[in-house]
Motif scaffolding. Structure first.
Motif, PDB file in Angstrom:
ATOM      1  N   ASP A   1      -5.356  -3.363  -7.337  1.00 14.54           N
ATOM      2  CA  ASP A   1      -5.200  -3.165  -8.776  1.00 14.54           C
ATOM      3  C   ASP A   1      -3.725  -2.972  -9.088  1.00 14.54           C
ATOM      4  N   PRO A   2      -3.103  -3.848  -9.892  1.00  9.50           N
ATOM      5  CA  PRO A   2      -1.684  -3.691 -10.213  1.00  9.50           C
ATOM      6  C   PRO A   2      -1.346  -2.325 -10.808  1.00  9.50           C
ATOM      7  N   ASP A   3      -2.306  -1.693 -11.493  1.00 10.91           N
ATOM      8  CA  ASP A   3      -2.061  -0.382 -12.087  1.00 10.91           C
ATOM      9  C   ASP A   3      -1.870   0.708 -11.038  1.00 10.91           C
ATOM     10  N   LEU A   4      -2.218   0.418  -9.786  1.00 11.31           N
ATOM     11  CA  LEU A   4      -2.032   1.395  -8.713  1.00 11.31           C
ATOM     12  C   LEU A   4      -0.686   1.236  -8.001  1.00 11.31           C
ATOM     13  N   MET A   5       0.137   0.299  -8.452  1.00 14.06           N
ATOM     14  CA  MET A   5       1.495   0.204  -7.912  1.00 14.06           C
ATOM     15  C   MET A   5       2.311   1.403  -8.385  1.00 14.06           C
ATOM     16  N   THR A   6       3.178   1.909  -7.527  1.00  9.99           N
ATOM     17  CA  THR A   6       4.018   3.032  -7.921  1.00  9.99           C
ATOM     18  C   THR A   6       5.185   2.547  -8.783  1.00  9.99           C
TER      19      THR A   6
ATOM     20  N   VAL B   1       7.608  -0.972  -8.335  1.00 10.19           N
ATOM     21  CA  VAL B   1       7.933  -1.908  -9.412  1.00 10.19           C
ATOM     22  C   VAL B   1       9.448  -1.982  -9.613  1.00 10.19           C
ATOM     23  N   GLU B   2      10.099  -0.828  -9.652  1.00  6.54           N
ATOM     24  CA  GLU B   2      11.552  -0.790  -9.863  1.00  6.54           C
ATOM     25  C   GLU B   2      12.302  -1.478  -8.725  1.00  6.54           C
ATOM     26  N   THR B   3      11.826  -1.294  -7.497  1.00 10.44           N
ATOM     27  CA  THR B   3      12.479  -1.914  -6.346  1.00 10.44           C
ATOM     28  C   THR B   3      12.364  -3.429  -6.400  1.00 10.44           C
ATOM     29  N   ILE B   4      11.171  -3.921  -6.707  1.00 12.93           N
ATOM     30  CA  ILE B   4      10.970  -5.373  -6.801  1.00 12.93           C
ATOM     31  C   ILE B   4      11.831  -5.962  -7.910  1.00 12.93           C
ATOM     32  N   GLU B   5      11.900  -5.258  -9.034  1.00 13.58           N
ATOM     33  CA  GLU B   5      12.712  -5.748 -10.157  1.00 13.58           C
ATOM     34  C   GLU B   5      14.189  -5.829  -9.777  1.00 13.58           C
TER      35      GLU B   5
ATOM     36  N   VAL C   1      16.324  -7.807  -0.372  1.00  9.85           N
ATOM     37  CA  VAL C   1      15.059  -8.515  -0.173  1.00  9.85           C
ATOM     38  C   VAL C   1      13.897  -7.531  -0.235  1.00  9.85           C
ATOM     39  N   ALA C   2      12.886  -7.843  -1.035  1.00  3.31           N
ATOM     40  CA  ALA C   2      11.671  -7.032  -1.106  1.00  3.31           C
ATOM     41  C   ALA C   2      10.540  -7.788  -0.422  1.00  3.31           C
ATOM     42  N   TYR C   3      10.092  -7.262   0.703  1.00  3.51           N
ATOM     43  CA  TYR C   3       8.949  -7.848   1.408  1.00  3.51           C
ATOM     44  C   TYR C   3       7.695  -7.192   0.828  1.00  3.51           C
ATOM     45  N   LEU C   4       6.835  -7.983   0.205  1.00  2.16           N
ATOM     46  CA  LEU C   4       5.649  -7.458  -0.468  1.00  2.16           C
ATOM     47  C   LEU C   4       4.467  -7.413   0.490  1.00  2.16           C
ATOM     48  N   THR C   5       3.903  -6.216   0.635  1.00  3.95           N
ATOM     49  CA  THR C   5       2.780  -6.071   1.556  1.00  3.95           C
ATOM     50  C   THR C   5       1.658  -5.283   0.891  1.00  3.95           C
ATOM     51  N   LEU C   6       0.436  -5.677   1.177  1.00  2.68           N
ATOM     52  CA  LEU C   6      -0.733  -5.019   0.599  1.00  2.68           C
ATOM     53  C   LEU C   6      -0.845  -3.585   1.115  1.00  2.68           C
ATOM     54  N   GLY C   7      -1.334  -2.692   0.292  1.00  3.50           N
ATOM     55  CA  GLY C   7      -1.526  -1.303   0.716  1.00  3.50           C
ATOM     56  C   GLY C   7      -0.210  -0.601   0.959  1.00  3.50           C
ATOM     57  N   ASP C   8      -0.060  -0.037   2.146  1.00  2.00           N
ATOM     58  CA  ASP C   8       1.139   0.706   2.525  1.00  2.00           C
ATOM     59  C   ASP C   8       1.779   0.048   3.748  1.00  2.00           C
ATOM     60  N   PRO C   9       3.104  -0.102   3.760  1.00  2.99           N
ATOM     61  CA  PRO C   9       3.772  -0.792   4.877  1.00  2.99           C
ATOM     62  C   PRO C   9       3.638  -0.087   6.224  1.00  2.99           C
TER      63      PRO C   9
ATOM     64  N   ILE D   1       9.053   1.451   1.013  1.00  7.56           N
ATOM     65  CA  ILE D   1       8.549   1.982  -0.250  1.00  7.56           C
ATOM     66  C   ILE D   1       7.033   2.089  -0.123  1.00  7.56           C
ATOM     67  N   ASN D   2       6.547   3.302  -0.051  1.00  4.77           N
ATOM     68  CA  ASN D   2       5.119   3.520   0.187  1.00  4.77           C
ATOM     69  C   ASN D   2       4.237   2.979  -0.932  1.00  4.77           C
ATOM     70  N   GLY D   3       3.022   2.614  -0.535  1.00  6.49           N
ATOM     71  CA  GLY D   3       2.008   2.193  -1.498  1.00  6.49           C
ATOM     72  C   GLY D   3       0.712   2.929  -1.218  1.00  6.49           C
ATOM     73  N   ILE D   4      -0.222   2.884  -2.141  1.00  5.45           N
ATOM     74  CA  ILE D   4      -1.514   3.543  -1.940  1.00  5.45           C
ATOM     75  C   ILE D   4      -2.321   2.763  -0.906  1.00  5.45           C
ATOM     76  N   PRO D   5      -2.752   3.400   0.188  1.00 10.15           N
ATOM     77  CA  PRO D   5      -3.532   2.686   1.213  1.00 10.15           C
ATOM     78  C   PRO D   5      -4.925   2.327   0.705  1.00 10.15           C
ATOM     79  N   SER D   6      -5.465   1.265   1.227  1.00 10.58           N
ATOM     80  CA  SER D   6      -6.785   0.798   0.785  1.00 10.58           C
ATOM     81  C   SER D   6      -7.875   1.815   1.039  1.00 10.58           C
ATOM     82  N   PHE D   7      -7.750   2.605   2.122  1.00 14.28           N
ATOM     83  CA  PHE D   7      -8.830   3.546   2.411  1.00 14.28           C
ATOM     84  C   PHE D   7      -8.839   4.706   1.417  1.00 14.28           C
TER      85      PHE D   7
END
Length: 231
Positions: free
Chosen positions: A14-19, A23-27, A95-103, A126-132
């Protein structure tokens, strides 16, 4: 000045679960990297595109990774991917390497991260919300209570011994052996509470509340939660 490599976790789907930081880093980065043949095939890119403005204007490195357990083949692939990223860093581009969940959780990115770091370039995660975590929220339950143990298990490998661990077991990447996993659970863990979430947070999300509902096949982004009965 050389650029920085950022491993950016875009969350489970869900894009709304991105921190905000993701978003700022990718931009801020001039170049994106995706683990696919092209950004149109990268789930992580599609998620980020739901929140990052003008993302389509950025350069994109296509760093496809073969679906294999052959260590030598994978290592060669990681080195080639790292070389492509380093070429951009030398130009002063971030460079921003985009990965699902948390790297930091079963991510292809971390192997590339280590190579680039060993070459002397600056890297950041840059941490992300893990799928679990997201999946248990969708199920309306906790991963573990009080003193219960929590085990995160890659179920594309042998799991018979791991299923004997106490507490909650999260079986990641279950799709490739889902039939075998289900058979093992039915045979030896019938009293356990088993739930499954497929494509958490994505349009194709499916939730299965018990072992009898779980199908024999499912999509790649599938996990099972196994909870032993409380004593």
């Amino acid at each position: 000045m050389e650029g920085t490599l950022f491993g950016v976790g875009v969350g489970p789907g869900d894009p709304d679960l991105m921190t905000y930081k993701a978003v700022e880093t990718i931009e801020r980065c001039q170049v994106l990297a995706v683990p696919a043949r092209g950004k149109e095939h990268a789930v992580s890119y599609k998620i980020a595109a739901g929140k990052v403005k003008h993302i389509e204007e950025k350069e994109c490195l296509n760093l496809d990774t073969p679906m294999t357990k052959d260590r030598q083949m994978l290592e060669e692939n990681y080195k080639k991917a790292a070389e492509k990223i380093i070429n951009e860093l030398k130009k002063g581009k971030d460079v921003a390497y985009l990965t699902l969940g948390d790297p930091t959780v079963y991510s292809t990115y971390i192997y590339i991260h280590r190579i680039v770091k060993e070459k002397g370039y600056h890297v950041e995660i840059i941490n992300g919300i893990p799928s679990f975590c997201a999946s248990l929220a969708r199920l309306g339950d906790s991963l573990a209570d009080r003193c219960e143990q929590l085990h995160i298990i890659p179920s594309s490998y042998a799991i018979t011994e791991a299923l004997e661990y106490p507490g909650t077991k999260v079986l990641m990447k279950s799709a490739s052996k889902l039939g075998e996993v289900k058979e093992e659970l039915v045979r030896n863990h019938r009293e356990a509470e088993v739930k499954m979430v497929e494509n958490c947070g994505m349009p194709e999300e499916h939730i299965y509340e018990n072992i009898d509902e779980i199908p024999e096949t499912a999509g790649y982004y599938t996990l099972l939660v196994v909870k032993e009965p409380k004593k």
